[in-house]
Design a protein around this motif. Structure first.
Motif, PDB file in Angstrom:
ATOM      1  N   LYS A  37      21.118 -17.339 -27.355  1.00  0.00           N
ATOM      2  CA  LYS A  37      20.509 -18.406 -28.150  1.00  0.00           C
ATOM      3  C   LYS A  37      20.445 -19.704 -27.348  1.00  0.00           C
ATOM      4  N   ILE A  57       7.074 -25.276 -33.574  1.00  0.00           N
ATOM      5  CA  ILE A  57       7.934 -24.313 -32.899  1.00  0.00           C
ATOM      6  C   ILE A  57       8.803 -24.942 -31.817  1.00  0.00           C
ATOM      7  N   ASP A  61      15.385 -23.376 -32.679  1.00  0.00           N
ATOM      8  CA  ASP A  61      16.249 -22.556 -31.839  1.00  0.00           C
ATOM      9  C   ASP A  61      15.491 -21.314 -31.388  1.00  0.00           C
ATOM     10  N   GLN A  62      15.811 -20.881 -30.182  1.00  0.00           N
ATOM     11  CA  GLN A  62      15.121 -19.737 -29.606  1.00  0.00           C
ATOM     12  C   GLN A  62      16.141 -18.718 -29.126  1.00  0.00           C
ATOM     13  N   THR A  63      15.751 -17.448 -29.200  1.00  0.00           N
ATOM     14  CA  THR A  63      16.594 -16.364 -28.720  1.00  0.00           C
ATOM     15  C   THR A  63      15.879 -15.686 -27.562  1.00  0.00           C
ATOM     16  N   ILE A  73      11.005 -14.529 -25.653  1.00  0.00           N
ATOM     17  CA  ILE A  73      11.560 -15.715 -26.299  1.00  0.00           C
ATOM     18  C   ILE A  73      11.040 -15.735 -27.729  1.00  0.00           C
ATOM     19  N   THR A  74      11.960 -15.712 -28.689  1.00  0.00           N
ATOM     20  CA  THR A  74      11.605 -15.658 -30.105  1.00  0.00           C
ATOM     21  C   THR A  74      12.122 -16.913 -30.800  1.00  0.00           C
ATOM     22  N   ALA A  75      11.279 -17.502 -31.635  1.00  0.00           N
ATOM     23  CA  ALA A  75      11.667 -18.689 -32.408  1.00  0.00           C
ATOM     24  C   ALA A  75      11.231 -18.505 -33.849  1.00  0.00           C
ATOM     25  N   GLN A  85       8.058 -16.265 -37.732  1.00  0.00           N
ATOM     26  CA  GLN A  85       8.610 -16.010 -36.413  1.00  0.00           C
ATOM     27  C   GLN A  85       7.489 -15.959 -35.384  1.00  0.00           C
ATOM     28  N   ALA A  87       6.923 -15.143 -31.085  1.00  0.00           N
ATOM     29  CA  ALA A  87       7.547 -14.632 -29.866  1.00  0.00           C
ATOM     30  C   ALA A  87       6.540 -14.657 -28.727  1.00  0.00           C
ATOM     31  N   SER A 132      16.206 -27.006 -22.782  1.00  0.00           N
ATOM     32  CA  SER A 132      16.968 -26.358 -23.848  1.00  0.00           C
ATOM     33  C   SER A 132      18.415 -26.245 -23.407  1.00  0.00           C
TER      34      SER A 132
END
Length: 174
Positions: A37, A57, A61-63, A73-75, A85, A87, A132
């Motif tokens: 994260k 976006i 937070d992004q994973t 990268i997913t937010a 969501q 990505a 980030s």
């Protein structure tokens, strides 16, 4: 004469879409160490105003997940009261820290795997640099490093934006 024409036409794409050799790339980047994260701290854009999607976006937070060297990268973000969501898949290239994505290229400029990451993304119509962090804050030294990298890429200082704490969301399962 034909050889000269082939040489000229062979070089034409590089003249139209120049290779970004002047964008620094973190040496020996290990994408596996970037997994997890990340909390967006700030960004700088060549545009004075971001489009609506980027405004929603960018502060979320992004994973980061890695598969075969590609980074996804997913937010999660709010849109019209609904958590959605988004990505993006950054496809690895033969240069560590340089990735391709639809209509663009990304350079991992700097990273401390436990603290922060600075990523440069360039599309034909837009160019931005993102800061980030693993936590919700970074020190002034990291913000200063970010600012120096932004200014070195000829972004206007006035286009540097830092995000406050933004309400995060989780999409409901379908």
């Amino acid at each position: 004469m034909i050889a000269v024409l082939l040489l000229v036409f062979g070089l034409t794409p590089a003249c139209i879409f120049p290779v970004s050799a002047d964008i620094p790339v973190y040496p020996n980047f290990d994408p596996q160490k970037a997994v997890g994260k990340w909390h967006p701290i700030g960004m700088a854009s060549k545009l004075s105003e971001l489009n609506e999607h980027d405004q929603k976006i960018s502060p979320m937070d992004q994973t980061v997940k890695v598969s075969d060297g590609d980074m996804t990268i997913t937010a999660n973000y709010m849109s019209d009261g609904v958590c959605k969501q988004s990505a993006i898949v950054l496809k690895h290239t033969d240069k560590p820290g340089v990735f391709e994505f639809p209509d663009g290229i990304a350079h991992l400029m700097d990273i401390d795997y436990e603290k922060y990451v600075i990523l440069h993304k360039k599309k034909l119509e837009h160019e931005a640099i993102y800061l980030s962090a693993r936590g919700s804050e970074v020190g002034d030294d990291i913000k200063e490093k970010f600012k120096k990298l932004v200014l070195a890429q000829n972004f206007p200082e006035a286009h540097i934006k830092y995000f406050g704490n933004v309400e995060q969301c989780t999409p409901k399962a379908a």
